[in-house]
Design a protein around this motif. Sequence first.
Motif, PDB file in Angstrom:
ATOM      1  N   ALA A 155       0.832  -1.207   0.000  1.00 54.65           N
ATOM      2  CA  ALA A 155       0.000   0.000   0.000  1.00 54.65           C
ATOM      3  C   ALA A 155       0.865   1.255   0.000  1.00 54.65           C
ATOM      4  O   ALA A 155       0.539   2.251  -0.663  1.00 54.65           O
ATOM      5  CB  ALA A 155      -0.924  -0.009   1.211  1.00 54.65           C
ATOM      6  N   ALA A 156       1.990   1.213   0.711  1.00 51.62           N
ATOM      7  CA  ALA A 156       2.864   2.389   0.821  1.00 51.62           C
ATOM      8  C   ALA A 156       3.513   2.758  -0.507  1.00 51.62           C
ATOM      9  O   ALA A 156       3.857   3.924  -0.722  1.00 51.62           O
ATOM     10  CB  ALA A 156       3.941   2.140   1.873  1.00 51.62           C
ATOM     11  N   ILE A 157       3.675   1.793  -1.417  1.00 53.77           N
ATOM     12  CA  ILE A 157       4.263   2.115  -2.733  1.00 53.77           C
ATOM     13  C   ILE A 157       3.172   2.321  -3.787  1.00 53.77           C
ATOM     14  O   ILE A 157       3.469   2.383  -4.982  1.00 53.77           O
ATOM     15  CB  ILE A 157       5.263   1.032  -3.194  1.00 53.77           C
ATOM     16  CG1 ILE A 157       4.582  -0.325  -3.403  1.00 53.77           C
ATOM     17  CG2 ILE A 157       6.416   0.923  -2.202  1.00 53.77           C
ATOM     18  CD1 ILE A 157       5.473  -1.364  -4.078  1.00 53.77           C
ATOM     19  N   GLY A 158       1.929   2.421  -3.330  1.00 51.08           N
ATOM     20  CA  GLY A 158       0.839   2.749  -4.246  1.00 51.08           C
ATOM     21  C   GLY A 158       0.177   1.563  -4.915  1.00 51.08           C
ATOM     22  O   GLY A 158      -0.586   1.741  -5.866  1.00 51.08           O
ATOM     23  N   ALA A 165      -9.188  -4.821   3.386  1.00 55.56           N
ATOM     24  CA  ALA A 165     -10.136  -3.884   3.987  1.00 55.56           C
ATOM     25  C   ALA A 165      -9.460  -2.801   4.816  1.00 55.56           C
ATOM     26  O   ALA A 165     -10.074  -1.773   5.099  1.00 55.56           O
ATOM     27  CB  ALA A 165     -11.128  -4.652   4.866  1.00 55.56           C
ATOM     28  N   ILE A 166      -8.192  -3.009   5.205  1.00 51.67           N
ATOM     29  CA  ILE A 166      -7.482  -2.023   6.027  1.00 51.67           C
ATOM     30  C   ILE A 166      -6.617  -1.101   5.179  1.00 51.67           C
ATOM     31  O   ILE A 166      -6.669   0.118   5.306  1.00 51.67           O
ATOM     32  CB  ILE A 166      -6.620  -2.733   7.084  1.00 51.67           C
ATOM     33  CG1 ILE A 166      -7.495  -3.543   8.038  1.00 51.67           C
ATOM     34  CG2 ILE A 166      -5.778  -1.708   7.868  1.00 51.67           C
ATOM     35  CD1 ILE A 166      -6.720  -4.339   9.069  1.00 51.67           C
ATOM     36  N   TYR A 167      -5.802  -1.665   4.286  1.00 50.48           N
ATOM     37  CA  TYR A 167      -4.833  -0.878   3.535  1.00 50.48           C
ATOM     38  C   TYR A 167      -5.247  -0.624   2.090  1.00 50.48           C
ATOM     39  O   TYR A 167      -4.561   0.111   1.383  1.00 50.48           O
ATOM     40  CB  TYR A 167      -3.467  -1.579   3.559  1.00 50.48           C
ATOM     41  CG  TYR A 167      -2.983  -1.882   4.961  1.00 50.48           C
ATOM     42  CD1 TYR A 167      -2.350  -0.910   5.728  1.00 50.48           C
ATOM     43  CD2 TYR A 167      -3.206  -3.129   5.529  1.00 50.48           C
ATOM     44  CE1 TYR A 167      -1.920  -1.178   7.016  1.00 50.48           C
ATOM     45  CE2 TYR A 167      -2.785  -3.414   6.822  1.00 50.48           C
ATOM     46  CZ  TYR A 167      -2.147  -2.432   7.560  1.00 50.48           C
ATOM     47  OH  TYR A 167      -1.734  -2.701   8.842  1.00 50.48           O
ATOM     48  N   ARG A 178     -12.328 -10.798  -1.102  1.00 50.32           N
ATOM     49  CA  ARG A 178     -11.419 -11.520  -0.221  1.00 50.32           C
ATOM     50  C   ARG A 178      -9.977 -11.081  -0.460  1.00 50.32           C
ATOM     51  O   ARG A 178      -9.584 -10.761  -1.584  1.00 50.32           O
ATOM     52  CB  ARG A 178     -11.567 -13.024  -0.449  1.00 50.32           C
ATOM     53  CG  ARG A 178     -12.994 -13.502  -0.246  1.00 50.32           C
ATOM     54  CD  ARG A 178     -13.152 -14.983  -0.488  1.00 50.32           C
ATOM     55  NE  ARG A 178     -12.557 -15.768   0.588  1.00 50.32           N
ATOM     56  CZ  ARG A 178     -12.636 -17.099   0.646  1.00 50.32           C
ATOM     57  NH1 ARG A 178     -13.254 -17.768  -0.313  1.00 50.32           N
ATOM     58  NH2 ARG A 178     -12.086 -17.760   1.646  1.00 50.32           N
ATOM     59  N   LEU A 179      -9.204 -11.070   0.607  1.00 50.20           N
ATOM     60  CA  LEU A 179      -7.801 -10.655   0.522  1.00 50.20           C
ATOM     61  C   LEU A 179      -7.016 -11.584  -0.395  1.00 50.20           C
ATOM     62  O   LEU A 179      -7.046 -12.805  -0.242  1.00 50.20           O
ATOM     63  CB  LEU A 179      -7.177 -10.657   1.915  1.00 50.20           C
ATOM     64  CG  LEU A 179      -5.707 -10.247   1.997  1.00 50.20           C
ATOM     65  CD1 LEU A 179      -5.541  -8.769   1.690  1.00 50.20           C
ATOM     66  CD2 LEU A 179      -5.140 -10.575   3.373  1.00 50.20           C
ATOM     67  N   MET A 180      -6.302 -11.001  -1.339  1.00 47.31           N
ATOM     68  CA  MET A 180      -5.518 -11.791  -2.299  1.00 47.31           C
ATOM     69  C   MET A 180      -4.063 -11.896  -1.839  1.00 47.31           C
ATOM     70  O   MET A 180      -3.155 -11.286  -2.407  1.00 47.31           O
ATOM     71  CB  MET A 180      -5.607 -11.158  -3.689  1.00 47.31           C
ATOM     72  CG  MET A 180      -6.992 -11.211  -4.292  1.00 47.31           C
ATOM     73  SD  MET A 180      -7.438 -12.887  -4.772  1.00 47.31           S
ATOM     74  CE  MET A 180      -9.216 -12.729  -4.954  1.00 47.31           C
ATOM     75  N   LEU A 181      -3.850 -12.671  -0.765  1.00 44.03           N
ATOM     76  CA  LEU A 181      -2.500 -12.895  -0.240  1.00 44.03           C
ATOM     77  C   LEU A 181      -2.369 -14.363   0.150  1.00 44.03           C
ATOM     78  O   LEU A 181      -3.172 -14.881   0.937  1.00 44.03           O
ATOM     79  CB  LEU A 181      -2.226 -12.009   0.970  1.00 44.03           C
ATOM     80  CG  LEU A 181      -0.822 -12.114   1.581  1.00 44.03           C
ATOM     81  CD1 LEU A 181       0.253 -11.735   0.574  1.00 44.03           C
ATOM     82  CD2 LEU A 181      -0.713 -11.246   2.832  1.00 44.03           C
TER      83      LEU A 181
END
Length: 219
Positions: A155-158, A165-167, A178-181
């Motif tokens: 998220a910090a590098i755009g 849902a958080i970042y 759903r989170l894709m990790l």
Amino acid sequence: MLYRDPAVLVIDKPAGLAVHAGPKGGEHLMLYLDALRFGLNRRPELAHRLDRETSGCLVLGRTAKALAALGELFATGLAGKTYWAVVVGKPREEAGTIDYALKKREKKFGWRMEVDRSGLASLTEWRLRGSDGRLSWLECRPLTGRTHQIRAHCAAIGHPLVGDAIYGRGTGTLAGDRLMLHSRAIVLPLAAGKPPIRAEAPVPEHMLAVFQGCGWASS
């Protein structure tokens, strides 16, 4: 089960299952550890953690000695962790290292990790594996083990993770909510003079189409 020997288990944790009980209760992995004894008197214990919505390789120690050795591997960065993530957009570079210190911040509606020079040193190596132009498949190797590290760093590098849902609020509509990790692989140099333990977790069903759209060809 991805790997088993007398000292170590590596399991394929499903997305949506917490590893510990939360304040609101509900299902969690600790409820099922007794079923993973496989003949031992004690149940295995967690050697590290994955977020509730992260799937894939999760390491358990079967003995006190193994747990201590595994804890040392993770604490010193010697455990080789490989994650696959789907992020928004396409990075300009093919690979890079994210070197942003992270610090936990309490918010009105919860907490999150934020980039802060006074935080803990945090390093993530990443490589672009494929893209459809709108979404990209990144292979990430966290060299430190901070909470939410990959999520906060991307998220910090755009390029926030899809479904975060958080970042990455609002990204869920891009490929489901759903989170894709995915914790794709783990390498554990546990015993001197012996080959390291290696395990790889298959891509879960809810991520298949998205990774394939970004160029992954399953064998």
